[in-house]
Write an enzyme that holds these catalytic residues in place. Structure first.
Site, short mmCIF file in Angstrom:
data_model
loop_
_atom_site.label_atom_id
_atom_site.label_comp_id
_atom_site.label_asym_id
_atom_site.label_seq_id
_atom_site.Cartn_x
_atom_site.Cartn_y
_atom_site.Cartn_z
N ASP A 225 0.85 -1.19 0.00
CA ASP A 225 0.00 0.00 0.00
C ASP A 225 0.89 1.25 0.00
O ASP A 225 1.85 1.32 -0.77
CB ASP A 225 -0.95 -0.04 1.21
CG ASP A 225 -2.08 0.97 1.10
OD1 ASP A 225 -3.07 0.66 0.40
OD2 ASP A 225 -1.97 2.06 1.67
N TYR A 358 -2.56 11.37 0.66
CA TYR A 358 -3.01 11.45 -0.73
C TYR A 358 -2.95 12.89 -1.25
O TYR A 358 -2.59 13.12 -2.40
CB TYR A 358 -4.41 10.86 -0.85
CG TYR A 358 -4.42 9.37 -0.61
CD1 TYR A 358 -4.25 8.47 -1.66
CD2 TYR A 358 -4.52 8.86 0.68
CE1 TYR A 358 -4.21 7.11 -1.44
CE2 TYR A 358 -4.47 7.50 0.92
CZ TYR A 358 -4.32 6.63 -0.15
OH TYR A 358 -4.27 5.28 0.08
N HIS A 414 -4.87 -7.62 0.56
CA HIS A 414 -4.25 -6.31 0.58
C HIS A 414 -3.44 -6.08 1.85
O HIS A 414 -2.36 -5.51 1.82
CB HIS A 414 -5.32 -5.24 0.42
CG HIS A 414 -4.78 -3.86 0.22
ND1 HIS A 414 -4.16 -3.47 -0.94
CD2 HIS A 414 -4.75 -2.79 1.05
CE1 HIS A 414 -3.78 -2.21 -0.84
NE2 HIS A 414 -4.12 -1.78 0.36
#
Length: 436
Positions: A225, A358, A414
């Site tokens: 990630d 982000y 994930h």
């Protein structure tokens, strides 16, 4: 393959860019830690470079407030479809809230993490929180692991035993690691920057200083990630002593780099990427453009925080939903372990600071237009079946010419270390065996 929208940040900048800020937490008495050289090579001797022991002690009043807020949630109307295509389903969110308020025990987790050696040290003006778990085995290889979003150091806690003491889990002493697990700035108990600019390169540079400060002249690194962005950057910075990296997410594909779709395996991966871009990446758009806006909900409502964190990855969401709705947990994704992570975000009020990773990555980066150096260190890669897409070996080899280990494990998704800690540890043992 995924394409980019000219009106917004590209997936390449979102996933290859920066990491966010954190929350400052008081620590225990300061003690002098191991001194090392900085990333620039200068000796660190200031008080700021000291390594201080850390202990988690959340006041009971904060836990009481959390219970009250969960119990006072004003719920939205139920979704109008039978699946999760409109988002996290009401039944799942209510099941999470009920368990959180009536059965979850934060003190259990607090005792678990306090049983492990925790520290903080100031790097680049921030307190960095980290676990440093040394192996009992001689000649163990130092390993730095970096978590992602919406994860935390919680992801790696149950993998610590298999990694540091493999003989207790069917492994060999020669496969042991000394384990370093830092909290990215903006997460958990690390500090919150008072300025922008904490991108992947800055975090990676801080990690280099951390490993130097701990006195490790030779080490390896792993990440998935957002942690994959930091680890990829470490591989490109290639600091002295970095002997190799391991990844479990192929960033280049998520960034829109074209890969072939000729084989059945490549076609399956391409279809999964396309589906993720179409229906699973809404959080990327919000967090890369308006993190403060969603931050009000994340800081005010535990139910909103939980729902936002759960609506991240289809495979993991399905596993978590089943656990809360009465089904058997998938691997290590139990109700308690999921709420350990969500509670950590809530009690440190890092919902918004974590999402800024982000936004940071979507900003123009220093030196934009140039290219990062190619990775020269050996690269290992594990393509877990429950990942957003299972990266084919052909893609990974194209992205990383120095690939020297590739495997497709039978289980895991994930959050590989969190879901399947022993399997994850076995992958790292195999991937880094040649680096010893």
């Amino acid at each position: 393959m995924p394409t980019t929208d000219a009106s917004g940040p590209t997936r390449r900048t979102v996933l290859r860019g920066g990491l966010a800020a954190g929350v400052a937490v008081a620590t225990t008495a300061t003690v002098t830690g191991a001194l090392g050289s900085t990333a620039a090579g200068a000796t660190t001797t200031s008080a700021a470079a000291r390594i201080r022991p850390f202990r988690v002690e959340i006041p009971t009043s904060r836990l009481t407030e959390l219970s009250h807020r969960v119990g006072s949630t004003r719920w939205p109307a139920r979704e109008l479809v039978a699946d999760r295509s409109q988002g996290v389903q009401l039944a799942t969110a209510q099941a999470v809230a009920k368990y959180w308020r009536t059965r979850y025990d934060w003190r259990r987790f607090e005792a678990k993490i306090n049983a492990l050696p925790q520290f903080t040290t100031e790097i680049d003006g921030l307190d960095i929180h980290f676990l440093h778990i040394r192996s009992p085995h001689r000649d163990a290889l130092p390993l730095l692991v970096t978590h992602g979003w919406p994860g935390s150091i919680v992801e790696f806690l149950d993998a610590a035993g298999p990694l540091t003491d493999p003989t207790r889990f069917g492994g060999r002493a020669s496969d042991a690691f000394h384990l370093v697990i830092p909290s990215i700035p903006g997460y958990g108990f690390s500090g919150r920057p008072t300025e922008t600019g904490w991108g992947a390169a800055r975090v990676a540079t801080a990690w280099i200083e951390l490993m130097n400060r701990l006195g490790y002249p030779r080490w390896v690194a792993q990440g998935g990630d957002v942690g994959a962005a930091v680890t990829d950057t470490l591989g490109r910075l290639a600091p002295a002593g970095l002997a190799g990296i391991h990844l479990n997410l192929l960033l280049a594909a998520l960034a829109g780099v074209p890969f072939p779709a000729g084989t059945d395996e490549e076609k399956t991966a391409t279809a999964a990427l396309t589906a993720f871009q179409r229906t699973g990446s809404a959080y990327i758009s919000e967090q890369s453009t308006r993190p403060e806006t969603i931050g009000y909900a994340l800081s005010d409502s535990p139910a909103a925080l939980a729902a936002w964190m759960l609506d991240h990855d289809t495979d993991s969401y399905t596993k978590i939903s089943k656990a809360f709705l009465g089904g058997a947990p998938a691997g290590n994704l139990t109700r308690d372990h999921v709420l350990d992570n969500i509670s950590l975000y809530w009690l440190t009020n890092t919902g918004v600071s974590a999402t800024r990773i982000y936004w940071e990555s979507a900003q123009p980066q220093p030196g934009a237009g140039g290219t990062l150096p190619e990775i020269k260190v050996p690269v290992g890669f594990s393509a877990f079946p429950g990942e957003i897409f299972q990266a084919p070996r052909s893609w990974v080899a194209a992205a990383y010419p120095t690939l020297n280990y590739y495997n497709q494990p039978a289980r895991g998704g994930h959050f590989a270390a969190w879901e399947e800690p022993e399997l994850f540890a076995a992958e790292l043992r195999a991937a880094f065996r040649t680096a010893r």
